[in-house]
Design an enzyme around this catalytic site. Sequence first.
Site, PDB file in Angstrom:
ATOM      1  N   LEU A  35       0.948  -1.303   0.061  1.00 14.08           N
ATOM      2  CA  LEU A  35      -0.008   0.065   0.065  1.00 14.08           C
ATOM      3  C   LEU A  35       1.008   1.153   0.129  1.00 14.08           C
ATOM      4  CD1 LEU A  35      -2.949  -1.057   2.448  1.00 14.08           C
ATOM      5  CD2 LEU A  35      -2.908  -1.266  -0.089  1.00 14.08           C
ATOM      6  N   ALA A  83       5.149  -2.706  -8.192  1.00 16.54           N
ATOM      7  CA  ALA A  83       6.046  -1.618  -8.821  1.00 16.54           C
ATOM      8  C   ALA A  83       5.844  -0.398  -8.621  1.00 16.54           C
ATOM      9  CB  ALA A  83       6.307  -1.752 -10.405  1.00 16.54           C
ATOM     10  N   THR A 100      12.246  -1.079  -5.514  1.00 14.68           N
ATOM     11  CA  THR A 100      11.160  -1.928  -5.658  1.00 14.68           C
ATOM     12  C   THR A 100      11.083  -2.724  -6.998  1.00 14.68           C
ATOM     13  OG1 THR A 100       9.693  -0.176  -4.472  1.00 14.68           O
ATOM     14  CG2 THR A 100       8.516  -1.905  -5.861  1.00 14.68           C
ATOM     15  N   THR A 125       6.552  -4.013 -19.228  1.00 15.66           N
ATOM     16  CA  THR A 125       5.952  -2.937 -20.143  1.00 15.66           C
ATOM     17  C   THR A 125       6.620  -2.767 -21.298  1.00 15.66           C
ATOM     18  OG1 THR A 125       5.727  -0.585 -20.059  1.00 15.66           O
ATOM     19  CG2 THR A 125       7.648  -1.550 -18.779  1.00 15.66           C
ATOM     20  N   ASP A 126       6.149  -2.316 -22.364  1.00 13.06           N
ATOM     21  CA  ASP A 126       6.383  -2.029 -23.705  1.00 13.06           C
ATOM     22  C   ASP A 126       7.443  -0.741 -23.596  1.00 13.06           C
ATOM     23  OD1 ASP A 126       4.849   0.212 -23.246  1.00 13.06           O
ATOM     24  OD2 ASP A 126       3.730   0.212 -25.049  1.00 13.06           O
ATOM     25  N   GLU A 127       7.452  -0.195 -22.475  1.00  9.24           N
ATOM     26  CA  GLU A 127       8.748   1.135 -22.444  1.00  9.24           C
ATOM     27  C   GLU A 127      10.057   0.465 -22.306  1.00  9.24           C
ATOM     28  OE1 GLU A 127       7.922   4.279 -19.661  1.00  9.24           O
ATOM     29  OE2 GLU A 127       5.747   4.034 -20.060  1.00  9.24           O
ATOM     30  N   TYR A 153      12.206   4.774 -14.679  1.00  7.60           N
ATOM     31  CA  TYR A 153      10.975   3.775 -14.499  1.00  7.60           C
ATOM     32  C   TYR A 153      11.537   2.462 -15.493  1.00  7.60           C
ATOM     33  CZ  TYR A 153       6.809   1.302 -15.918  1.00  7.60           C
ATOM     34  OH  TYR A 153       6.063   0.276 -16.114  1.00  7.60           O
ATOM     35  N   SER A 156      14.534   0.670 -14.853  1.00 13.83           N
ATOM     36  CA  SER A 156      14.369  -0.168 -13.816  1.00 13.83           C
ATOM     37  C   SER A 156      13.464  -1.611 -14.007  1.00 13.83           C
ATOM     38  CB  SER A 156      13.882   0.400 -12.576  1.00 13.83           C
ATOM     39  OG  SER A 156      12.418   0.721 -12.669  1.00 13.83           O
ATOM     40  N   LYS A 157      12.573  -1.269 -14.908  1.00 13.64           N
ATOM     41  CA  LYS A 157      11.699  -2.674 -15.429  1.00 13.64           C
ATOM     42  C   LYS A 157      12.577  -3.405 -16.374  1.00 13.64           C
ATOM     43  CE  LYS A 157       7.845  -3.324 -15.026  1.00 13.64           C
ATOM     44  NZ  LYS A 157       7.380  -3.804 -13.853  1.00 13.64           N
ATOM     45  N   ASN A 183      -2.348   0.707 -20.542  1.00 11.83           N
ATOM     46  CA  ASN A 183      -3.665   0.024 -20.127  1.00 11.83           C
ATOM     47  C   ASN A 183      -4.625   1.418 -19.550  1.00 11.83           C
ATOM     48  OD1 ASN A 183      -3.563  -2.955 -18.467  1.00 11.83           O
ATOM     49  ND2 ASN A 183      -1.985  -2.137 -20.160  1.00 11.83           N
ATOM     50  N   LEU A 193      -2.616   9.667 -17.469  1.00  7.24           N
ATOM     51  CA  LEU A 193      -3.028  10.638 -18.363  1.00  7.24           C
ATOM     52  C   LEU A 193      -4.649  10.563 -18.286  1.00  7.24           C
ATOM     53  CD1 LEU A 193      -2.629  12.686 -20.991  1.00  7.24           C
ATOM     54  CD2 LEU A 193      -3.124  10.744 -22.392  1.00  7.24           C
ATOM     55  N   PRO A 208      -3.488  19.546 -18.263  1.00  6.13           N
ATOM     56  CA  PRO A 208      -1.832  19.537 -18.623  1.00  6.13           C
ATOM     57  C   PRO A 208      -1.593  18.531 -19.830  1.00  6.13           C
ATOM     58  CG  PRO A 208      -2.034  18.876 -16.487  1.00  6.13           C
ATOM     59  CD  PRO A 208      -3.448  19.037 -16.872  1.00  6.13           C
ATOM     60  N   TYR A 210       1.381  17.595 -21.968  1.00  7.92           N
ATOM     61  CA  TYR A 210       3.100  17.928 -22.358  1.00  7.92           C
ATOM     62  C   TYR A 210       3.451  18.085 -23.713  1.00  7.92           C
ATOM     63  CZ  TYR A 210       3.231  15.466 -17.674  1.00  7.92           C
ATOM     64  OH  TYR A 210       2.905  14.758 -16.437  1.00  7.92           O
TER      65      TYR A 210
END
Length: 345
Positions: A35, A83, A100, A125-127, A153, A156-157, A183, A193, A208, A210
């Site tokens: 949490l 994560a 993490t 992730t695709d990132e 991020y 790290s993934k 997702n 977003l 906002p 970007y």
Amino acid sequence: MNIVVTGGAGFIGSNFVYYLLKKRPYDRIICYDCLTYAGNYETVMPALAKPNFRFIKGDITDREQVAKLFRTEEPDVVVNFAAESHVDRSIANPDVFLKTNIIGTSVLMDACRDFGIVRYHQVSTDEVYGDLPLDRPDLFFTEMTPLHTSSPYSASKASADLLVMAYHRTYGLPATISRCSNNYGPYHFPEKLIPLMIVKALAGEKLPVYGDGKNVRDWLYVEDHCAAIDLILEKGRIGEVYNIGGHNERANIDVVKTILRALGKGEELIDFVPDRLGHDRRYAIDPAKISEELGWLPETKFDEGISRTIQWYLDNRDWWENILSGEYKKAYEKAAKGKLAYSTL
Ligand code: NAD
Ligand code: DAU
């Protein structure tokens, strides 16, 4: 089977918990989540009524807590959603992302080695593939695309993915990895977003956007992601990576305008703000492998999914208003004082 879902009080993890409770009524589902700000006990509270569900508050980076989890719950399967997941936060403070996302993954896998496991699944992730240029719509990420990360991020993934493959090769850990695109859907934390824009538009606040707003994301309704992971658990080949995405590419500005239209708000609310550092231009998944090998296809088209999502935020104001007010952070404490059913180690 005993299935541990780490990060099950977050966005995708909680949707996966509800998906499993419906799909696998004879399995035990154990949600293990410490949490953080992104974890919400209120999200999983309805599941506590199910006899085959258990919530355990615990940290994946804590070896002792994880060992206790394995001793008491004897998992057959671990699906790791836990994560730090927000790119902007990783730019402001990478530290906790490394702890993490990398150390936490290795601690979980060490427990899998020590106690034995049928399957460890890493939700990636695709990132990890970096980004694609806007002027090459013919290019997509496949499982063979080299890892090429942009943010702390995504780095790290990607590091976690490399560790998973190393544990598979070195120790024979029965692991699979999935790499999904963006997702959207219920229980999405209102810093990302789509939920952020819905909540701000409802409040009549500026939205906002970007940079030039032309960055493209490949949106997938969260239930389709859950179905894909479940299929990988059932039929996926050990040691393999599966990309997940449904060819739903949209420019950010178009997503924002769709939300404004659906809520009957004007485009004067759009506020172009300075760009995210290192902002990835375009993500686009080629899902041929999971479609051809496992028969997965997304069911929800973007137009339908976004309407359903907006309606969910209209119908569940309490859920996100409690987040905005900070009230949601008190839910677990109240439970711990015995006012609600809960369980912990
Ligand atoms: P989220 O931020 O909504 O939820 C993360 C959950 O993990 C929270 O409940 C949090 O409390 C928990 N958690 C964080 N640190 C923990 C720790 N040390 N120990 C135990 N629990 C911890 O994230 P999300 O958007 O649901 O993403 C879930 C996973 O899916 C992540 O691994 C993310 O990288 C991946 N992913 C997300 C998307 C997306 O579009 N959101 C797409 C592809 C992959
Ligand atoms: O692709 C999968 C990834 O999708 C996941 O691995 C991440 O955990 C998840 O957060 C998401 O990352 P993004 O950075 O793509 O999502 P985010 O919602 O933060 O931003 C989506 C796009 O919208 C991105 O191009 C940045 C832009 N954006 C975002 C915010 C929060 C804005 O223009 N304004 C904003 O206020």
